[in-house]
Design a protein around this motif. Structure first.
Motif, short mmCIF file in Angstrom:
data_model
loop_
_atom_site.label_atom_id
_atom_site.label_comp_id
_atom_site.label_asym_id
_atom_site.label_seq_id
_atom_site.Cartn_x
_atom_site.Cartn_y
_atom_site.Cartn_z
N ALA A 129 0.83 -1.21 0.00
CA ALA A 129 0.00 0.00 0.00
C ALA A 129 0.86 1.26 0.00
CB ALA A 129 -0.94 -0.01 1.21
N LEU A 130 1.95 1.24 0.76
CA LEU A 130 2.86 2.39 0.81
C LEU A 130 3.55 2.59 -0.53
CD1 LEU A 130 4.41 1.69 4.32
CD2 LEU A 130 3.00 3.67 3.74
N GLU A 131 3.96 1.50 -1.17
CA GLU A 131 4.61 1.62 -2.47
C GLU A 131 3.64 2.14 -3.54
OE1 GLU A 131 6.47 -2.22 -3.02
OE2 GLU A 131 8.27 -1.55 -1.95
N LEU A 132 2.38 1.72 -3.47
CA LEU A 132 1.37 2.23 -4.39
C LEU A 132 1.15 3.73 -4.16
CD1 LEU A 132 -0.77 1.88 -6.58
CD2 LEU A 132 -2.36 1.15 -4.79
N ARG A 133 1.05 4.12 -2.90
CA ARG A 133 0.86 5.54 -2.57
C ARG A 133 2.05 6.36 -3.07
NH1 ARG A 133 -2.24 9.88 -2.03
NH2 ARG A 133 -1.54 11.26 -0.37
N LYS A 134 3.25 5.83 -2.91
CA LYS A 134 4.44 6.53 -3.38
C LYS A 134 4.39 6.72 -4.90
CE LYS A 134 9.46 6.31 -3.45
NZ LYS A 134 10.67 5.60 -3.03
N ALA A 135 4.01 5.67 -5.62
CA ALA A 135 3.91 5.76 -7.08
C ALA A 135 2.87 6.81 -7.49
CB ALA A 135 3.56 4.40 -7.67
N LEU A 136 1.76 6.86 -6.77
CA LEU A 136 0.71 7.85 -7.08
C LEU A 136 1.22 9.27 -6.83
CD1 LEU A 136 -2.42 6.06 -5.60
CD2 LEU A 136 -1.91 6.46 -8.02
N LEU A 137 1.92 9.48 -5.72
CA LEU A 137 2.46 10.82 -5.43
C LEU A 137 3.51 11.22 -6.46
CD1 LEU A 137 2.83 10.98 -1.54
CD2 LEU A 137 1.11 12.07 -2.96
N GLN A 138 4.33 10.26 -6.87
CA GLN A 138 5.36 10.56 -7.88
C GLN A 138 4.71 10.91 -9.22
OE1 GLN A 138 7.71 6.98 -7.52
NE2 GLN A 138 9.22 8.00 -6.21
N ALA A 139 3.64 10.21 -9.57
CA ALA A 139 2.94 10.51 -10.82
C ALA A 139 2.31 11.90 -10.77
CB ALA A 139 1.88 9.45 -11.10
N GLU A 140 1.73 12.23 -9.61
CA GLU A 140 1.16 13.58 -9.43
C GLU A 140 2.23 14.65 -9.61
OE1 GLU A 140 -0.73 14.46 -5.66
OE2 GLU A 140 -2.35 13.08 -6.12
N SER A 191 3.41 14.97 -13.23
CA SER A 191 2.42 15.55 -14.14
C SER A 191 2.40 17.07 -14.08
CB SER A 191 1.03 15.01 -13.82
OG SER A 191 0.58 15.56 -12.58
N GLY A 192 2.99 17.63 -13.02
CA GLY A 192 2.98 19.08 -12.86
C GLY A 192 1.68 19.61 -12.28
N LEU A 193 0.76 18.72 -11.93
CA LEU A 193 -0.53 19.14 -11.39
C LEU A 193 -0.44 19.55 -9.93
CD1 LEU A 193 -2.87 16.45 -12.97
CD2 LEU A 193 -2.57 18.83 -13.68
N ASP A 194 0.59 19.08 -9.25
CA ASP A 194 0.73 19.37 -7.82
C ASP A 194 1.58 20.62 -7.63
OD1 ASP A 194 0.33 19.00 -5.14
OD2 ASP A 194 1.83 17.44 -4.92
N GLU A 195 0.92 21.72 -7.32
CA GLU A 195 1.62 22.99 -7.10
C GLU A 195 2.45 22.92 -5.82
OE1 GLU A 195 1.63 25.82 -9.00
OE2 GLU A 195 0.54 24.68 -10.51
N PRO A 196 3.65 23.48 -5.83
CA PRO A 196 4.49 23.47 -4.62
C PRO A 196 3.79 24.09 -3.40
CG PRO A 196 5.81 24.10 -6.49
CD PRO A 196 4.38 24.03 -6.97
N ALA A 197 3.03 25.14 -3.61
CA ALA A 197 2.34 25.79 -2.48
C ALA A 197 1.28 24.87 -1.88
CB ALA A 197 1.71 27.10 -2.93
N ALA A 198 0.57 24.14 -2.71
CA ALA A 198 -0.44 23.21 -2.22
C ALA A 198 0.22 22.03 -1.50
CB ALA A 198 -1.31 22.71 -3.38
N TYR A 199 1.34 21.56 -2.05
CA TYR A 199 2.07 20.47 -1.42
C TYR A 199 2.59 20.91 -0.05
CZ TYR A 199 5.37 16.61 -0.84
OH TYR A 199 6.05 15.52 -0.36
N ALA A 200 3.13 22.12 0.01
CA ALA A 200 3.64 22.65 1.28
C ALA A 200 2.51 22.78 2.30
CB ALA A 200 4.31 24.00 1.05
#
Length: 124
Positions: free
Chosen positions: A50-61, A64-73
Motif C-alpha cells: 500500500a505504501l509503495e502504491l501511494r508513493k507511485a501515485l504521489l510521484q505521478a502527481e 504531471s505538474g498538477l501538484d503545485e508546490p504551495a499546495a504540497y507545502a
C-alpha cells in the motif's frame, strides 16, 4: 476491515515522499526479519504494498505538474500538525513507541518542507 484495507487507509493519509520511504523501509525490515507469525507477515506485506502504491501515485502527481508546490507545502504543514498532535495523544496514554514514530514522521516532513520552501524561494 481486512489487512489490505487498513494498510491502504494508513498509506492514503501520508503526503510526504520521505515519510513513505521511511515507512516502506520499516515494513521491509520487518519482512526481512522473517520471524513473524504469518498474519503479521501478511500485514507487513500489505502495508509495504500500500505504501509503495501511494508513493507511485504521489510521484505521478508530481511528474504531471498538477501538484503545485504551495499546495504540497500546505499539505505538509497540515500533516506535521496532525502527527505532532497524535504524538502528544500517544505520549499522554503511555504509548511512547507510537509517539516517537509520529515525531519522526513530523521531523522528516519539517525537513522536507524546509527544503521545499528554500527551493521555491530561490527560484522565485
Amino acid at each position: 476491515r481486512d489487512s489490505m484495507e487498513e494498510a491502504s487507509a494508513y498509506a492514503a493519509q501520508i503526503v510526504s515522499q520521505p515519510v513513505l520511504d521511511w515507512e516502506i523501509g520499516i515494513a521491509c525490515t520487518l519482512l526481512a526479519g522473517g520471524d513473524m507469525l504469518s498474519s503479521a507477515a501478511e500485514e507487513a506485506e500489505d502495508r509495504r504494498d500500500a505504501l509503495e502504491l501511494r508513493k507511485a501515485l504521489l510521484q505521478a502527481e508530481a511528474a504531471s505538474g498538477l501538484d503545485e508546490p504551495a499546495a504540497y507545502a500546505a499539505r505538509l504543514r497540515t500533516a506535521i500538525g496532525q502527527d505532532k498532535a497524535a504524538a502528544m495523544v500517544h505520549k499522554a496514554t503511555g504509548r511512547t513507541k507510537e509517539a516517537l514514530h509520529c515525531l519522526k514522521r513530523a521531523k522528516l516532513m519539517v525537513h522536507e518542507l524546509e527544503e521545499l520552501t528554500s527551493d521555491t524561494a530561490g527560484s522565485g
